[in-house]
Write a protein that holds these residues in place. Structure first.
Motif: not given
Length: 464
Positions: A253-267
RNA sequence: GGCGUCGUCGCCAAGUGGUAAGGCAAGGGUCUGCAAAACCCUUAUUCGCGGGUUCGAAUCUCGCCGACGCCUCCA
């Protein structure tokens, strides 16, 4: 080759079920609006992993699904007054174009929920038969989490802990609050399919289990996705698939980390989104890829002007290694030539060593920088094109493994003749030492996106 | 509150028991009419803090502090 496995939380030796074949499934996107750079990060991470596996001699069956039936799609389709599948198809095509723009290799197959309904129904029926699921009074079908002894092992949660969470409400139709929907009864006027449990549509998680089975069989080698999918999505996929087949579902199981925009996850829910198209209108695809390569795929990735500017410069630096030698080069001494040759060999060895260690792309990139420096030094020292060519080819080979294009920027077509004319005129002006005029031409061209570089052999230019 | 990831130079970031990769930025130099590019040199006795294990720790262990993610749709 070693790979970090979320389910064991350890870095493990990579061993496939079948020799030289990797069965890989990556969770794609729910298609109801423009994909953002967070999706791009995930797509790039798994594209890089796939390319490297191919480079190491594996055949890779790479499946990436599209979730084209879902609440959000239905809501958005209603807002726009179009049929849901028409909306989702539009965004499927759109996302495919985004991925192509990012130089992501096309998947071996792209299954869709709407085209997998019969198998999904069969899958659910099988789970009911084995006592792992039940049809509730409201027309929904739920997975019975208590029927799965291992439930929670991917995310490291226990059912008791999860129940303690304040946000969980007991659905009136569920036997257990953590039971999740395999089949959702249709609401009035909603898109639906006939099933033994009445009209409805699949729940979110069952699609991936069914499509995996359809495309890759009962057991796969790598299952990937963003780490925000670990719970509940992947946890539930494991529960469904393993209860259905009785076999271990995915080995890694392979999981990538989250992209951070302004210190928060972009979602989507936070609304801090930069779409892939918006990004590509400002920067080239290699910049996004370099941003990902410079980091660790499992760690959060900072996305801001500073990190992007640095990534852009890194790309430019790599490109410098591909510049041709001077036509008037006198040639390199034999020992300098063999130094370059061994530099290319050790760059390759370092590259592989880094990538073999859980896809350490930052280390791999460092190996490329070393090689670029050696190529540039050789060129500066008078190497001919024939002498630097082999090292440049090695460099090309390795940067291709990472999916970097390293192409020169393209400007307006047909401008070449005029730019060359200006350079010729400027050459005459320079002969007369009219520096102010010479610099004016250079500065004005720079403003127009054309960078001039003077050397002993004359003036070269590129779009910038 | 529970589960998990992580904290290394001004910034991004490798390194997971043997004495700190790489890139950006900064400073100096070579080249150039001047630039740009390229090249050379310089820039962490130190790895969030405090104990412990060890001949030896950024790397293992315990505690603390801090950041982020998941626990609700999410790549």
């Amino acid at each position: 080759m070693k790979i970090y496995n979320t389910i064991t939380r350890k870095t493990e030796e990579f061993v496939t079920h079948e020799p030289n074949l990797v069965k890989m499934y990556v969770c794609g996107v729910t298609v109801y609006n423009d994909a953002h750079v967070g999706h791009a990060m995930s797509a790039l991470v798994f594209d890089i992993i796939r390319r490297y596996l191919m480079y190491r001699g594996y055949e890779v069956k790479y499946v990436m699904n599209y979730t084209d039936v879902d609440d959000k799609i239905i809501n958005r389709a209603n807002e726009l007054g179009v049929p849901p599948l028409e909306l989702s198809n539009r965004y499927i095509e759109d996302y495919a174009r985004d991925l192509q723009s990012l130089n992501v290799l096309p998947a071996t197959s792209n299954p869709q929920v709407s085209k997998t309904i019969p198998l999904i129904i069969q899958f659910i029926a099988g789970l009911i038969e084995k006592g792992h699921a039940y049809a509730a009074s409201n027309g929904d079908v739920y997975f019975r989490v208590t029927s799965d002894e291992d439930y929670g092992r991917l995310s490291g949660r226990k059912l008791e802990d999860m129940q303690a969470g304040a946000r969980i409400e007991v659905g009136e139709a569920k036997d257990h609050p953590m039971d999740f929907a395999l089949w959702k009864a249709a609401k009035e006027g909603e898109i639906s399919w006939d099933s033994p449990w009445g009209k409805g549509r699949p729940g979110w998680h069952i699609e991936c289990s069914a499509m995996n089975l359809a495309e890759l069989g009962e057991q796969i080698d790598i299952h990937g996705g963003g780490n925000d999918l670990i719970f509940p999505h992947h946890e539930n996929e494991i529960a469904q698939s393993e209860c259905y087949t009785g076999k271990e579902f995915s080995r890694y199981w392979v999981h990538n980390g989250m992209l951070q925009l302004g210190g928060e996850k972009m979602s989507k829910s936070l609304g801090n989104i930069v779409s892939i198209k918006e990004f590509l209108s400002k920067r080239e695809a290699d910049v996004m890829r370099m941003l990902v390569l410079n980091g660790t795929y499992r760690a959060p990735l900072l996305f801001n002007n500073d990190t992007l500017d640095a990534a852009e410069k890194n790309v430019a630096r790599l490109k410098s290694g591909l510049k041709p030698a001077s036509p008037s080069a006198k040639g390199l001494a034999p020992e300098a030539e063999s130094t370059l040759k061994s530099a290319a060999e050790s760059a390759k060895a370092n590259f592989i060593e880094a990538m073999d260690n859980d896809f350490n792309t930052a280390g791999a990139i460092a190996a490329l920088f070393e090689l670029v420096k050696m190529i540039n030094t050789a060129r500066d020292n008078g190497a001919t094109q024939a002498q630097i060519q082999p090292a440049q080819e090695s460099f090309r080979e390795l940067s291709n493994v990472l999916g970097l294009k390293l192409e020169d920027k393209q400007g307006s077509e047909g401008a070449d003749a005029f730019i060359n004319l200006l350079i010729e005129v400027r050459g005459e002006v320079r002969k007369q030492k009219l520096w102010a005029m010479s610099d004016l031409i250079r500065d004005r061209l720079k403003e127009l996106g054309v960078t001039l570089e003077d050397s002993k052999d004359g003036t070269t230019w590129k779009w910038s």
